[in-house]
Scaffold this active site. Structure first.
Site, mmCIF file in Angstrom:
data_model
loop_
_atom_site.group_PDB
_atom_site.id
_atom_site.type_symbol
_atom_site.label_atom_id
_atom_site.label_comp_id
_atom_site.label_asym_id
_atom_site.label_seq_id
_atom_site.Cartn_x
_atom_site.Cartn_y
_atom_site.Cartn_z
ATOM 1 N N ASP A 46 -4.691 23.376 -18.308
ATOM 2 C CA ASP A 46 -4.455 23.543 -16.902
ATOM 3 C C ASP A 46 -3.289 24.276 -16.470
ATOM 4 O O ASP A 46 -3.134 24.514 -15.310
ATOM 5 C CB ASP A 46 -4.636 22.021 -16.214
ATOM 6 C CG ASP A 46 -3.532 21.278 -16.353
ATOM 7 O OD1 ASP A 46 -2.608 21.491 -17.366
ATOM 8 O OD2 ASP A 46 -3.400 20.182 -15.792
ATOM 9 N N SER A 47 -2.451 24.656 -17.553
ATOM 10 C CA SER A 47 -1.576 25.623 -17.309
ATOM 11 C C SER A 47 -2.046 26.964 -16.775
ATOM 12 O O SER A 47 -1.588 27.942 -16.450
ATOM 13 C CB SER A 47 -0.756 25.760 -18.471
ATOM 14 O OG SER A 47 -1.488 26.048 -19.795
ATOM 15 N N ASP A 85 -8.776 20.770 -21.193
ATOM 16 C CA ASP A 85 -7.955 20.036 -20.270
ATOM 17 C C ASP A 85 -8.483 19.543 -18.968
ATOM 18 O O ASP A 85 -8.791 20.339 -18.263
ATOM 19 C CB ASP A 85 -6.553 20.864 -20.181
ATOM 20 C CG ASP A 85 -5.232 20.010 -20.034
ATOM 21 O OD1 ASP A 85 -5.307 19.061 -20.180
ATOM 22 O OD2 ASP A 85 -4.153 20.787 -19.676
ATOM 23 N N LYS A 115 -8.468 16.674 -23.316
ATOM 24 C CA LYS A 115 -7.096 16.250 -23.012
ATOM 25 C C LYS A 115 -6.894 15.530 -21.745
ATOM 26 O O LYS A 115 -7.421 16.054 -20.924
ATOM 27 C CB LYS A 115 -5.998 17.138 -23.478
ATOM 28 C CG LYS A 115 -4.697 16.635 -23.227
ATOM 29 C CD LYS A 115 -3.633 17.481 -23.858
ATOM 30 C CE LYS A 115 -3.026 18.686 -22.652
ATOM 31 N NZ LYS A 115 -2.676 18.242 -21.553
ATOM 32 N N GLU A 117 -3.764 13.642 -19.049
ATOM 33 C CA GLU A 117 -2.590 13.097 -18.967
ATOM 34 C C GLU A 117 -2.446 11.579 -18.497
ATOM 35 O O GLU A 117 -3.250 11.128 -17.795
ATOM 36 C CB GLU A 117 -1.811 13.809 -17.968
ATOM 37 C CG GLU A 117 -1.762 15.417 -18.166
ATOM 38 C CD GLU A 117 -0.962 16.065 -17.040
ATOM 39 O OE1 GLU A 117 -0.293 15.580 -16.282
ATOM 40 O OE2 GLU A 117 -0.623 17.460 -17.343
ATOM 41 N N GLU A 184 5.271 15.676 -24.371
ATOM 42 C CA GLU A 184 5.819 16.958 -23.684
ATOM 43 C C GLU A 184 7.435 16.609 -23.150
ATOM 44 O O GLU A 184 7.347 15.480 -22.446
ATOM 45 C CB GLU A 184 4.985 17.548 -22.596
ATOM 46 C CG GLU A 184 5.549 18.816 -22.069
ATOM 47 C CD GLU A 184 4.706 19.481 -20.934
ATOM 48 O OE1 GLU A 184 3.275 18.963 -20.932
ATOM 49 O OE2 GLU A 184 5.088 20.434 -20.356
HETATM 50 O O1 KIV Z 1 -2.075 22.661 -19.779
HETATM 51 C C1 KIV Z 1 -1.312 22.970 -20.776
HETATM 52 O O2 KIV Z 1 -1.162 24.057 -21.241
HETATM 53 C C2 KIV Z 1 -0.566 21.772 -21.364
HETATM 54 C C3 KIV Z 1 0.492 22.158 -22.404
HETATM 55 C C4 KIV Z 1 1.585 21.087 -22.152
HETATM 56 C C5 KIV Z 1 0.333 22.339 -23.626
HETATM 57 O O3 KIV Z 1 -1.003 20.794 -21.251
#
Ligand code: KIV
Length: 273
Positions: A46-47, A85, A115, A117, A184
């Site tokens: 989500d970056s 993500d 993934k 958080e 992280e």
């Molecule tokens: O969204 C992202 O790019 C991440 C990074 C910390 C790898 O979660």
């Protein structure tokens, strides 16, 4: 074609000493290059909110953004292990919402895992998604979706109490069934402390060398921008190279040097005169 790494092979890195790596990626053309490389994993992070959409954080990324870009990445990298993500707001309502979003990412991107958080607060989400048959990578420490609550993008786990809290988070994510845990932005010692006390591989980003896997942001490692975070190494410096190319193109067009016959279709069409 490379052989795609599997979830069991990723799990085995906990004991077999193999080190693997991940790079974020958000478009087809770049994905074709990652696919040709030795890099085992791609994250549709989500970056993308920052790198692709120009936001100042990850809030605002929609599942549709991740799916649209992620599907293009999958087309470019068919045999690279892809993790989707879960964006902010797509799993914080309920376990059901989390499973629905995970299903959308798996089917829309064609990814291999997702993934999300959060530590203990996300454990029931992880369990629900794993129970639905989807491999999950956890993510603790500096979790960008919570940067407002954390007071910014700050290194986490800097006290013994905070380190213990992180270990509890890691254990909860492991117990919920995650196959890997991203950590992280935490001190090296804290990563070592967590790593010794859990049985799933750790993928670090700004978490030091004591991890089974490492992650890095595509634009950071290629040097698109002058500034990169302390933990990101520039393996290339493409920003200045691209800038030179744009200016060389502009200079040749405005001075009449481009396009020459070499870059033109020179077939004579009878009768045009
Ligand atoms: O969204 C992202 O790019 C991440 C990074 C910390 C790898 O979660």
């Amino acid at each position: 074609m490379k052989k795609k790494i599997t979830v069991p092979e990723i799990r085995e890195t906990k004991t077999n000493g193999r080190k693997i790596c991940l790079v974020t990626c958000y478009d087809y053309t770049s994905a074709t290059l990652v696919e040709k490389s030795d890099v085992e994993m791609i994250l549709i992070g989500d970056s993308l909110g920052m790198t692709m959409l120009g936001f100042d954080g990850t809030i605002g990324v929609q599942p549709e953004d991740t799916i649209r870009l992620g599907a293009a990445v999958r087309r470019g990298a068919p045999t690279t292990f892809i993790i989707g993500d879960m964006p902010f707001g797509s799993y914080n309502v309920s376990d059901e919402q989390a499973v629905q979003t995970a299903n959308r990412l798996m089917m829309g991107i064609g990814c291999d895992a997702i993934k999300l958080e959060g530590g203990r607060r996300s454990a029931s989400r992880v369990k629900a998604i794993v129970d639905a048959g989807i491999p999950v990578c956890g993510h603790i420490g500096l979790t960008p979706q919570s940067s407002s609550a954390m007071g910014g993008f700050k290194v986490q786990g800097k006290s013994i109490e905070a380190a213990k809290e992180l270990l509890e988070d890691a254990k909860a994510i492991e117990a919920a069934g995650a196959f890997m845990l991203m950590i992280e932005g935490v001190p090296v010692d804290v990563t070592q402390y967590i790593r010794k006390n859990i049985n799933i591989p750790i993928i670090g980003i700004g978490a030091g060398p004591d991890c089974e896997a490492q992650a890095i942001i595509f634009q950071d490692m290629l040097g698109y921008t002058d500034w990169v975070p302390k933990f990101a190494k520039k393996y290339a410096n493409v920003g200045p190279i691209m800038l030179d190319a744009f200016n060389a193109y502009h200079q040749e067009v405005t001075s009449g040097q481009f396009p020459t016959p070499e870059y033109s279709y020179n077939t004579k069409v009878e009768g045009l005169e």
